[in-house]
Design a protein around this motif. Structure first.
Motif, PDB file in Angstrom:
ATOM      1  N   GLN A 113       0.933  -1.199  -0.187  1.00  0.00           N
ATOM      2  CA  GLN A 113      -0.113   0.077   0.069  1.00  0.00           C
ATOM      3  C   GLN A 113       0.892   1.356  -0.100  1.00  0.00           C
ATOM      4  OE1 GLN A 113      -3.562  -0.052   2.572  1.00  0.00           O
ATOM      5  NE2 GLN A 113      -3.373  -2.131   2.848  1.00  0.00           N
ATOM      6  N   ALA A 114       1.925   1.137   0.896  1.00  0.00           N
ATOM      7  CA  ALA A 114       2.834   2.666   0.794  1.00  0.00           C
ATOM      8  C   ALA A 114       3.383   2.752  -0.530  1.00  0.00           C
ATOM      9  CB  ALA A 114       3.891   2.116   1.833  1.00  0.00           C
ATOM     10  N   ALA A 115       3.820   1.593  -1.014  1.00  0.00           N
ATOM     11  CA  ALA A 115       4.571   1.554  -2.450  1.00  0.00           C
ATOM     12  C   ALA A 115       3.543   2.329  -3.455  1.00  0.00           C
ATOM     13  CB  ALA A 115       4.967   0.475  -2.951  1.00  0.00           C
ATOM     14  N   LEU A 116       2.176   1.788  -3.545  1.00  0.00           N
ATOM     15  CA  LEU A 116       1.257   2.459  -4.265  1.00  0.00           C
ATOM     16  C   LEU A 116       1.090   3.838  -4.011  1.00  0.00           C
ATOM     17  CD1 LEU A 116      -1.069   1.802  -6.447  1.00  0.00           C
ATOM     18  CD2 LEU A 116      -2.608   1.672  -4.531  1.00  0.00           C
ATOM     19  N   LEU A 117       0.817   4.266  -3.144  1.00  0.00           N
ATOM     20  CA  LEU A 117       0.779   5.708  -2.380  1.00  0.00           C
ATOM     21  C   LEU A 117       1.881   6.617  -2.900  1.00  0.00           C
ATOM     22  CD1 LEU A 117      -1.636   5.395   0.743  1.00  0.00           C
ATOM     23  CD2 LEU A 117      -2.269   5.305  -1.727  1.00  0.00           C
ATOM     24  N   GLN A 118       3.037   5.932  -2.591  1.00  0.00           N
ATOM     25  CA  GLN A 118       4.484   6.746  -3.061  1.00  0.00           C
ATOM     26  C   GLN A 118       4.441   7.003  -4.354  1.00  0.00           C
ATOM     27  OE1 GLN A 118       7.012   3.824  -1.216  1.00  0.00           O
ATOM     28  NE2 GLN A 118       6.984   4.965   0.699  1.00  0.00           N
ATOM     29  N   LYS A 119       4.009   5.976  -5.368  1.00  0.00           N
ATOM     30  CA  LYS A 119       3.979   6.369  -6.907  1.00  0.00           C
ATOM     31  C   LYS A 119       2.912   7.302  -7.074  1.00  0.00           C
ATOM     32  CE  LYS A 119       5.546   1.944  -8.115  1.00  0.00           C
ATOM     33  NZ  LYS A 119       5.542   0.460  -8.800  1.00  0.00           N
ATOM     34  N   ALA A 120       1.865   7.512  -6.369  1.00  0.00           N
ATOM     35  CA  ALA A 120       0.797   8.396  -6.670  1.00  0.00           C
ATOM     36  C   ALA A 120       1.174   9.673  -6.117  1.00  0.00           C
ATOM     37  CB  ALA A 120      -0.465   7.927  -5.999  1.00  0.00           C
ATOM     38  N   ALA A 121       2.102   9.799  -5.105  1.00  0.00           N
ATOM     39  CA  ALA A 121       2.711  10.693  -4.614  1.00  0.00           C
ATOM     40  C   ALA A 121       3.710  11.422  -5.509  1.00  0.00           C
ATOM     41  CB  ALA A 121       3.041  10.705  -3.312  1.00  0.00           C
ATOM     42  N   ALA A 122       4.336  10.860  -6.130  1.00  0.00           N
ATOM     43  CA  ALA A 122       5.266  11.334  -6.998  1.00  0.00           C
ATOM     44  C   ALA A 122       4.865  11.868  -8.338  1.00  0.00           C
ATOM     45  CB  ALA A 122       6.220  10.171  -7.648  1.00  0.00           C
ATOM     46  N   ILE A 123       3.595  11.221  -8.750  1.00  0.00           N
ATOM     47  CA  ILE A 123       2.968  11.786  -9.680  1.00  0.00           C
ATOM     48  C   ILE A 123       2.466  13.359  -9.439  1.00  0.00           C
ATOM     49  CG2 ILE A 123       0.775  11.696 -11.334  1.00  0.00           C
ATOM     50  CD1 ILE A 123       1.094   8.459 -10.983  1.00  0.00           C
ATOM     51  N   VAL A 124       1.681  13.333  -8.332  1.00  0.00           N
ATOM     52  CA  VAL A 124       1.203  14.926  -8.038  1.00  0.00           C
ATOM     53  C   VAL A 124       2.039  15.543  -7.428  1.00  0.00           C
ATOM     54  CG1 VAL A 124      -1.118  13.831  -7.773  1.00  0.00           C
ATOM     55  CG2 VAL A 124       0.322  14.077  -5.569  1.00  0.00           C
ATOM     56  N   GLY A 125       3.348  15.426  -7.460  1.00  0.00           N
ATOM     57  CA  GLY A 125       4.440  16.320  -7.058  1.00  0.00           C
ATOM     58  C   GLY A 125       4.733  16.405  -5.603  1.00  0.00           C
ATOM     59  N   ILE A 126       4.622  15.319  -4.660  1.00  0.00           N
ATOM     60  CA  ILE A 126       4.745  15.352  -3.518  1.00  0.00           C
ATOM     61  C   ILE A 126       6.111  15.266  -3.249  1.00  0.00           C
ATOM     62  CG2 ILE A 126       4.340  14.345  -1.094  1.00  0.00           C
ATOM     63  CD1 ILE A 126       1.700  13.712  -2.107  1.00  0.00           C
ATOM     64  N   ASP A 127       6.813  16.185  -2.151  1.00  0.00           N
ATOM     65  CA  ASP A 127       8.354  16.143  -1.854  1.00  0.00           C
ATOM     66  C   ASP A 127       8.515  16.117  -0.421  1.00  0.00           C
ATOM     67  OD1 ASP A 127      11.060  16.569  -2.598  1.00  0.00           O
ATOM     68  OD2 ASP A 127      10.834  18.738  -1.721  1.00  0.00           O
ATOM     69  N   HIS A 128       9.202  15.151   0.011  1.00  0.00           N
ATOM     70  CA  HIS A 128       9.763  15.107   1.616  1.00  0.00           C
ATOM     71  C   HIS A 128       8.481  15.352   2.394  1.00  0.00           C
ATOM     72  CE1 HIS A 128      13.138  14.742   4.181  1.00  0.00           C
ATOM     73  NE2 HIS A 128      12.848  16.074   4.543  1.00  0.00           N
ATOM     74  N   PRO A 129       7.421  14.603   2.477  1.00  0.00           N
ATOM     75  CA  PRO A 129       6.159  14.630   3.088  1.00  0.00           C
ATOM     76  C   PRO A 129       6.423  14.437   4.824  1.00  0.00           C
ATOM     77  CG  PRO A 129       5.844  12.628   2.137  1.00  0.00           C
ATOM     78  CD  PRO A 129       7.225  13.129   1.381  1.00  0.00           C
ATOM     79  N   ILE A 130       5.432  14.962   5.644  1.00  0.00           N
ATOM     80  CA  ILE A 130       5.262  14.433   6.886  1.00  0.00           C
ATOM     81  C   ILE A 130       3.947  13.377   6.684  1.00  0.00           C
ATOM     82  CG2 ILE A 130       4.381  14.866   9.095  1.00  0.00           C
ATOM     83  CD1 ILE A 130       5.207  17.740   8.468  1.00  0.00           C
ATOM     84  N   VAL A 131       4.197  12.147   6.932  1.00  0.00           N
ATOM     85  CA  VAL A 131       2.956  11.301   6.778  1.00  0.00           C
ATOM     86  C   VAL A 131       2.575  10.924   8.045  1.00  0.00           C
ATOM     87  CG1 VAL A 131       2.843   8.830   6.049  1.00  0.00           C
ATOM     88  CG2 VAL A 131       4.515  10.263   5.043  1.00  0.00           C
ATOM     89  N   VAL A 132       0.961  11.159   8.063  1.00  0.00           N
ATOM     90  CA  VAL A 132       0.129  10.844   9.321  1.00  0.00           C
ATOM     91  C   VAL A 132      -0.654   9.700   9.024  1.00  0.00           C
ATOM     92  CG1 VAL A 132      -1.570  11.764  10.690  1.00  0.00           C
ATOM     93  CG2 VAL A 132       0.020  13.278   9.610  1.00  0.00           C
ATOM     94  N   GLY A 133      -0.457   8.785  10.097  1.00  0.00           N
ATOM     95  CA  GLY A 133      -1.390   7.516   9.651  1.00  0.00           C
ATOM     96  C   GLY A 133      -2.419   7.242  10.987  1.00  0.00           C
ATOM     97  N   HIS A 134      -3.561   7.028  10.679  1.00  0.00           N
ATOM     98  CA  HIS A 134      -4.550   6.612  11.562  1.00  0.00           C
ATOM     99  C   HIS A 134      -4.984   5.335  11.552  1.00  0.00           C
ATOM    100  CE1 HIS A 134      -9.059   6.381  13.076  1.00  0.00           C
ATOM    101  NE2 HIS A 134      -8.215   6.568  14.238  1.00  0.00           N
ATOM    102  N   SER A 135      -5.002   4.640  12.860  1.00  0.00           N
ATOM    103  CA  SER A 135      -5.265   3.252  12.932  1.00  0.00           C
ATOM    104  C   SER A 135      -4.821   2.501  11.924  1.00  0.00           C
ATOM    105  CB  SER A 135      -6.733   3.328  12.860  1.00  0.00           C
ATOM    106  OG  SER A 135      -7.302   1.909  13.046  1.00  0.00           O
ATOM    107  N   PHE A 136      -5.106   1.480  11.119  1.00  0.00           N
ATOM    108  CA  PHE A 136      -4.469   0.666  10.074  1.00  0.00           C
ATOM    109  C   PHE A 136      -3.635   1.687   8.989  1.00  0.00           C
ATOM    110  CE2 PHE A 136      -4.839  -3.372   7.482  1.00  0.00           C
ATOM    111  CZ  PHE A 136      -3.935  -2.838   6.611  1.00  0.00           C
ATOM    112  N   GLY A 137      -3.988   2.784   8.956  1.00  0.00           N
ATOM    113  CA  GLY A 137      -3.259   3.858   8.191  1.00  0.00           C
ATOM    114  C   GLY A 137      -1.798   4.083   8.640  1.00  0.00           C
ATOM    115  N   GLY A 138      -1.616   3.716  10.104  1.00  0.00           N
ATOM    116  CA  GLY A 138      -0.471   3.990  10.728  1.00  0.00           C
ATOM    117  C   GLY A 138       0.488   2.892  10.339  1.00  0.00           C
ATOM    118  N   ALA A 139       0.032   1.792  10.066  1.00  0.00           N
ATOM    119  CA  ALA A 139       1.041   0.806   9.530  1.00  0.00           C
ATOM    120  C   ALA A 139       1.423   1.126   8.289  1.00  0.00           C
ATOM    121  CB  ALA A 139       0.391  -0.803   9.461  1.00  0.00           C
ATOM    122  N   VAL A 140       0.534   1.627   7.414  1.00  0.00           N
ATOM    123  CA  VAL A 140       0.970   2.061   6.353  1.00  0.00           C
ATOM    124  C   VAL A 140       2.100   3.330   6.163  1.00  0.00           C
ATOM    125  CG1 VAL A 140       0.201   3.028   3.803  1.00  0.00           C
ATOM    126  CG2 VAL A 140      -1.002   1.374   4.970  1.00  0.00           C
TER     127      VAL A 140
END
Length: 319
Positions: A113-140
Motif C-alpha cells: 500500500q505504501a509503495a502504491l501511494l508513494q508512486k501516486a505521490a510522485a505523480i502529484v509532485g509530493i516532496d519530502h512529506p510528513i506522513v500521518v497515519g490513523h489506525s490501520f493507516g499507521g501501519a502504512v
C-alpha cells in the motif's frame, strides 16, 4: 434437490441484485472529491488542499478521505499542503492487480500500500512529506518511512497499529477474510445490513466520545459497504499481523522524526499494545497520551494532533 438448488440460486441472485443497487446509490451519492491518478493500472484517489510543506494523511480501516474532510483537513490546510489518499479497495482507490475477486483471499500488505501511494505521490509532485497515519493507516505510514527513510520528513501516528497484538480480531474479520466470506458473507452484509447497525458501529469506534452528528452520512458509509470494499477491508485487516511482526523488527533503525498520539481509552487499538512499545522502539519518538480519549483523536482532540504535526514539522526543519 432441484427445488433446493433453485431456491439457493434465487437467493443468491437477490443478494447480488440488492448489493449492486446499494453500491450504485453509494457511488452516485459519494463521488470522488479529488483527482484520480493511474499508478501502473491501479486508480488512486487523491484529494489536495492548502499550501505549505507536504502533509500526507492516511485513513484507517473501513475509511476513506472523507474522514479527514469533515473537520481536520481545514484545521491544517492554512499552513500545509494536505494530501489525502484513499487506501487500496477503499473510497475511490482500486485494488492492486491480483487482489480482486469474490473468491480471492490475497490482500495488499502495508508495504504494498505504501509503495502504491508513494508512486501516486510522485505523480502529484509530493516532496519530502510528513506522513500521518490513523489506525490501520499507521501501519502504512510506518511502511512508508521504512521503505523511503530519506524521503520521509516525519511520521505522525494516531491511535495507530504498530506492534503485534495478542488474540484474534473477531469473527467478522476472520470469516470475511476467507474465500467463503468474500463470496457469500460480504455480499449479504452489503445487501442487507441496516442503518441502525451502521450507526451503532460508528458510535463504538468513537467511544467513549460520541461520533459527530451525521458522521456516517458525511463519511459515506455506503462506500465501505460495497462488496469489493468490504472484501478488501476484511482481507487487509485479517492478514495484517504477520506484516506487523516483520515491520516491528526494523523500527529500531528508523531515524525519521516520530510523533505518536494515542488515547488511553482506546479499546480498538490499545495504547499499551501499540504506541507505548513503539515509543521506545524508535529513538527520539515522542508519545502524547490523551486522557479519556478513544480511537478517533483527530476528532476528539484535534488540537493535540495539530500540535504533534507542528512538532514533527519543526523537528524535520520544515517550520
Amino acid at each position: 434437490m432441484v427445488w433446493i438448488a433453485a431456491l439457493f440460486l434465487a437467493l443468491a441472485f437477490a443478494v447480488q441484485w440488492r448489493a449492486a443497487a446499494r453500491e450504485t446509490a453509494a457511488n452516485k451519492g459519494y463521488p470522488p472529491q479529488g483527482r484520480i491518478v493511474d499508478v501502473d493500472g491501479t486508480s488512486v484517489h487523491v484529494l489536495i488542499a492548502g499550501t505549505g510543506p507536504d502533509l500526507v494523511l492516511i485513513h484507517g480501516a473501513s475509511g476513506n478521505v472523507r474522514d479527514w474532510t469533515i473537520d481536520f483537513a481545514d484545521r491544517v490546510s492554512d499552513r500545509y499542503r494536505v494530501i489525502m489518499f484513499d487506501r487500496p479497495g477503499l473510497g475511490w482507490t482500486g485494488r492492486l492487480k491480483g487482489k480482486t475477486g469474490a473468491w480471492n483471499v490475497k490482500s495488499e500488505s502495508p508495504m504494498e500500500q505504501a509503495a502504491l501511494l508513494q508512486k501516486a505521490a510522485a505523480i502529484v509532485g509530493i516532496d519530502h512529506p510528513i506522513v500521518v497515519g490513523h489506525s490501520f493507516g499507521g501501519a502504512v505510514a510506518m511502511a512508508w518511512a521504512l521503505s523511503q527513510p530519506k524521503e520521509t520528513a516525519a511520521v505522525v501516528m494516531l491511535a495507530a497499529v504498530s506492534n503485534p497484538w495478542p488474540g484474534n480480531l473477531g469473527w467478522t474479520y476472520t470469516w470475511g477474510g476467507t474465500s467463503f466470506g468474500g463470496a457469500f458473507l460480504m455480499p449479504a452484509i452489503s445487501a442487507f445490513v441496516p442503518d441502525s447497525y451502521i450507526n451503532t458501529s460508528v458510535e463504538s469506534i468513537f467511544a467513549p466520545q460520541n461520533a459527530p452528528k451525521g458522521y456516517a452520512e458525511q463519511v459515506g458509509a455506503g462506500l465501505i459497504l460495497r462488496r469489493e470494499s468490504l472484501r478488501a477491508n476484511a482481507q487487509q485487516v485479517n492478514s495484517l499481523r504477520p506484516h506487523i511482526v516483520k515491520m516491528s523488527k526494523r523500527y529500531r533503525g528508523l531515524q525519521t522524526p516520530l510523533e505518536i498520539v494515542h488515547g488511553d481509552a482506546d479499546t480498538i487499538v490499545p495504547l499499551s499494545v501499540h504506541s507505548e512499545p513503539l515509543s521506545s522502539q524508535v529513538e527520539g519518538a515522542v508519545l502524547t497520551v490523551l486522557k479519556g480519549v478513544g480511537h478517533m483523536p483527530h476528532h476528539a482532540a484535534p488540537g493535540a494532533v495539530e500540535d504533534a504535526i507542528d512538532r514533527a514539522a519543526a523537528r524535520a526543519g520544515l517550520r
